[in-house]
Design a protein around this motif. Structure first.
Motif, PDB file in Angstrom:
ATOM      1  N   TYR A 129      14.304   5.005 -25.279  1.00 23.70           N
ATOM      2  CA  TYR A 129      12.900   5.142 -25.689  1.00 23.70           C
ATOM      3  C   TYR A 129      11.930   4.496 -24.718  1.00 23.70           C
ATOM      4  CZ  TYR A 129      14.537   0.725 -27.613  1.00 23.70           C
ATOM      5  OH  TYR A 129      15.141  -0.485 -27.757  1.00 23.70           O
ATOM      6  N   GLY A 144       9.442  -4.851 -18.170  1.00 20.86           N
ATOM      7  CA  GLY A 144      10.745  -4.977 -17.549  1.00 20.86           C
ATOM      8  C   GLY A 144      11.571  -6.071 -18.208  1.00 20.86           C
ATOM      9  N   GLU A 145      12.588  -6.484 -17.530  1.00 24.50           N
ATOM     10  CA  GLU A 145      13.402  -7.562 -18.086  1.00 24.50           C
ATOM     11  C   GLU A 145      13.040  -8.869 -17.360  1.00 24.50           C
ATOM     12  OE1 GLU A 145      15.127  -8.304 -20.624  1.00 24.50           O
ATOM     13  OE2 GLU A 145      15.609 -10.237 -19.746  1.00 24.50           O
ATOM     14  N   THR A 191      13.123 -10.652 -24.348  1.00 24.08           N
ATOM     15  CA  THR A 191      14.204 -10.302 -23.425  1.00 24.08           C
ATOM     16  C   THR A 191      15.194  -9.358 -24.099  1.00 24.08           C
ATOM     17  OG1 THR A 191      16.134 -11.183 -22.227  1.00 24.08           O
ATOM     18  CG2 THR A 191      15.424 -12.426 -24.139  1.00 24.08           C
ATOM     19  N   SER A 196      15.810  -8.366 -28.094  1.00 22.25           N
ATOM     20  CA  SER A 196      15.835  -6.988 -28.587  1.00 22.25           C
ATOM     21  C   SER A 196      17.251  -6.570 -28.959  1.00 22.25           C
ATOM     22  CB  SER A 196      15.276  -6.046 -27.518  1.00 22.25           C
ATOM     23  OG  SER A 196      13.944  -6.401 -27.244  1.00 22.25           O
ATOM     24  N   VAL A 251      14.081  -1.907 -32.692  1.00 24.22           N
ATOM     25  CA  VAL A 251      13.329  -0.652 -32.659  1.00 24.22           C
ATOM     26  C   VAL A 251      13.971   0.329 -33.640  1.00 24.22           C
ATOM     27  CG1 VAL A 251      12.683   1.340 -31.223  1.00 24.22           C
ATOM     28  CG2 VAL A 251      12.464  -0.977 -30.314  1.00 24.22           C
ATOM     29  N   MET A 258       7.370   4.071 -30.522  1.00 26.58           N
ATOM     30  CA  MET A 258       6.015   4.537 -30.268  1.00 26.58           C
ATOM     31  C   MET A 258       5.993   5.467 -29.056  1.00 26.58           C
ATOM     32  SD  MET A 258       4.007   0.973 -30.827  1.00 26.58           S
ATOM     33  CE  MET A 258       4.768  -0.347 -31.786  1.00 26.58           C
TER      34      MET A 258
END
Ligand code: SAM
Ligand code: SF4
Length: 266
Positions: free
Chosen positions: A26, A67-68, A95, A118, A159, A189
């Motif tokens: 996503y 980004g990470e 992260t 996440s 998510v 989203m």
């Protein structure tokens, strides 16, 4: 500082890199993204100029994202620089957790307060599929290390496609409960289509109470995730770029045709 709609803005989210060690379906295309030139990415000194100006204007809360963020070289040093800045009351990071096991304690020691990790599913195969190659064991060990290091709170960003009663979300909720961690459900989203939602268990996505500005890895201050507006700190200087973003912060998000989560940082 207050914007034109009398919202108090005290929160700056800083994306420190557009690079990532995952390719969540996503968020990024499978083949990755055209990467920014190294010279376009703000140095730590330039980021600190923005932090200094933001603190002068009343920002007391900062979150590091990407980004990470853990793939940015020297990230622990940047955390230390921001944490030691008088006026910063709350310093967090978001992260994917792939590198968190080794970074949790150094980040805590450098002055990071809180961390969001996440995690969309507890199923290793599905995790690998969603992230296109991520290893769930690393995230789970990273979360454990974060808790052990004393980072607080440790939260989980999950998510979801539509609702927090999806089977994966329920499992993640149970995992969070078992460890005593708050889980935030973020509905998928689409910035280009203007599809955005209030984060369940968090504060994002609610325009009426929005308190944020964003800094992208290449030095754009964005007043709103769901809008194309941006002000270049290299062009205007940090103070002016922040003021422009503040003065032009829209009352509510609409669409963002150019930005993506991986370069704005969510
Ligand atoms: N790489 C880090 C991570 O994944 O936590 C930090 C950056 S990532 C862009 C920040 C957050 O944005 C993550 O929690 C991620 O799940 C979320 N995100 C990415 N793309 C999204 C999308 N299309 N809709 C909703 N959330 C999204
Ligand atoms: Fe990388 Fe985070 Fe985007 Fe996933 S959501 S591809 S981990 S930046």
């Amino acid at each position: 500082m207050f914007d034109s709609y009398n919202r108090r803005i005290n929160y700056l989210r800083i994306s420190v890199t557009d690079r990532c060690n995952l390719r969540c379906t996503y968020c990024m295309p499978a083949e990755g993204i055209p990467l920014m030139q190294h010279s376009d990415i703000l140095s730590f000194e330039e980021i600190m100029e923005v932090v200094d100006a933001a603190v002068t204007l009343g920002v007391d809360k900062v979150r590091i994202t990407g980004g990470e963020p853990l793939v940015r070289k020297g990230i622990v040093n940047l955390i230390e620089m921001i944490a030691s800045k008088p006026g910063i009351q709350d310093l967090g990071m978001t992260t994917n957790g792939q590198l968190l096991q080794q970074f949790a304690q150094p980040l805590k020691d450098a002055g990071l307060h809180r961390i969001n990790v996440s995690l969309d599913t507890l199923n290793p195969g599905k995790y690998r599929q969603i992230t296109r190659g991520g290893e769930i064991d690393k995230v789970l060990k990273g979360i454990e290390a974060a808790v052990k290091s004393g980072l607080s709170p440790v939260k989980i960003n999950c998510v979801i496609v539509k609702s927090s009663s999806e089977p994966d979300a329920i499992e993640v909720a149970e995992y969070g409960k078992k460890l005593g961690l708050q889980v935030r459900f973020i509905r998928q989203m689409d910035l280009e289509k203007g599809e955005f939602y209030i984060v369940d268990g968090g504060s994002g996505g609610d325009c009426s109470t929005c308190n944020r500005l964003r800094l992208t890895a290449n030095g754009m201050i964005k007043p709103c995730l769901f809008n194309d507006m941006e002000y270049n700190v290299r062009e205007h200087g940090a103070h002016k770029a922040l003021q422009l973003a503040l003065g032009n912060k829209p009352s509510c998000g609409t669409v963002n045709k150019h930005g993506e989560f991986y370069n704005i940082g969510g």
